[in-house]
Design a protein around this motif. Structure first.
Motif, PDB file in Angstrom:
ATOM      1  N   ALA A  37       0.863  -1.162   0.000  1.00 34.74           N
ATOM      2  CA  ALA A  37       0.000   0.000   0.000  1.00 34.74           C
ATOM      3  C   ALA A  37       0.907   1.221   0.000  1.00 34.74           C
ATOM      4  O   ALA A  37       1.992   1.205   0.565  1.00 34.74           O
ATOM      5  CB  ALA A  37      -0.910   0.006   1.223  1.00 34.74           C
ATOM      6  N   GLN A  68      -7.819   1.171  -0.324  1.00 30.18           N
ATOM      7  CA  GLN A  68      -6.845   0.989   0.754  1.00 30.18           C
ATOM      8  C   GLN A  68      -5.454   1.475   0.344  1.00 30.18           C
ATOM      9  O   GLN A  68      -4.466   1.150   0.995  1.00 30.18           O
ATOM     10  CB  GLN A  68      -6.776  -0.490   1.149  1.00 30.18           C
ATOM     11  CG  GLN A  68      -8.097  -1.067   1.600  1.00 30.18           C
ATOM     12  CD  GLN A  68      -8.645  -0.346   2.819  1.00 30.18           C
ATOM     13  OE1 GLN A  68      -7.934  -0.165   3.798  1.00 30.18           O
ATOM     14  NE2 GLN A  68      -9.890   0.083   2.739  1.00 30.18           N
ATOM     15  N   ARG A  70      -3.743   0.474  -2.116  1.00 29.52           N
ATOM     16  CA  ARG A  70      -2.937  -0.599  -2.702  1.00 29.52           C
ATOM     17  C   ARG A  70      -2.889  -0.379  -4.207  1.00 29.52           C
ATOM     18  O   ARG A  70      -3.881   0.036  -4.819  1.00 29.52           O
ATOM     19  CB  ARG A  70      -3.543  -1.963  -2.389  1.00 29.52           C
ATOM     20  CG  ARG A  70      -3.424  -2.335  -0.907  1.00 29.52           C
ATOM     21  CD  ARG A  70      -3.997  -3.713  -0.675  1.00 29.52           C
ATOM     22  NE  ARG A  70      -5.394  -3.749  -1.088  1.00 29.52           N
ATOM     23  CZ  ARG A  70      -6.411  -4.035  -0.275  1.00 29.52           C
ATOM     24  NH1 ARG A  70      -6.199  -4.346   0.986  1.00 29.52           N
ATOM     25  NH2 ARG A  70      -7.646  -4.037  -0.718  1.00 29.52           N
TER      26      ARG A  70
END
Length: 164
Positions: A37, A68, A70
């Protein structure tokens, strides 16, 4: 007896260096794609410097992120000359929607080595921020890669507030 470098040797050495750098960038991308991430400008900068740092012409890239932060995908979207690249917001929006990205980080290199953002860099960032805000996709950062790197987020150059 001193060793004298010849032109073919230097050329082969440069090709080997380029292959090593390309492979290192691939490994970094695999790590970020699997589990990484993006939590800070420095995380993104490390990745993007490996990807864009060796180009001899300007390349504009996008890191597509999920909710998130990512990495969904990294894409080199526009290719230019030694000192400019044309960036089309419509194409950026299409690519963001195609990947269902929640946010993005944009980046490009300055082959001159000076990462100081130009007025054109600031204008396209503002234009992309405004266009992407219409579809609720924030631009988390714009990173300019040169001998060192400049993060628009770190320098306070982004215009739209990001809510986490």
């Amino acid at each position: 007896m001193a060793l004298v470098k010849t032109e073919p040797y230097e050329s082969n050495f440069k090709l080997l260096e380029d292959k090593i750098l390309e492979r290192a960038a691939e490994i970094m991308q695999q790590r970020y794609m699997r589990r990484g991430a993006i939590h800070s400008p420095s995380t993104a900068t490390d990745f993007l410097k490996a990807k864009l740092g060796a180009y001899e012409r300007e390349v504009f890239a996008v890191l597509y992120l999920d909710s998130q932060n990512r990495v969904i995908e990294y894409e080199e979207l526009f290719f230019g000359t030694i000192n400019s690249a044309s960036v089309y917001p419509r194409e950026v929006i299409k690519s963001v929607l195609n990947r269902n990205a929640a946010s993005i980080i944009i980046a490009h290199n300055h082959p001159s080595g000076d990462p100081t953002p130009s007025q054109a860099d600031k204008l396209i960032t503002n234009k992309l921020e405004k266009a992407l805000s219409l579809i609720d996709v924030p631009v988390l950062d714009h990173i300019v890669i040169g001998e060192s790197c400049v993060s628009f987020a770190h320098e306070g150059l982004l215009n739209i507030e990001i809510v986490n």
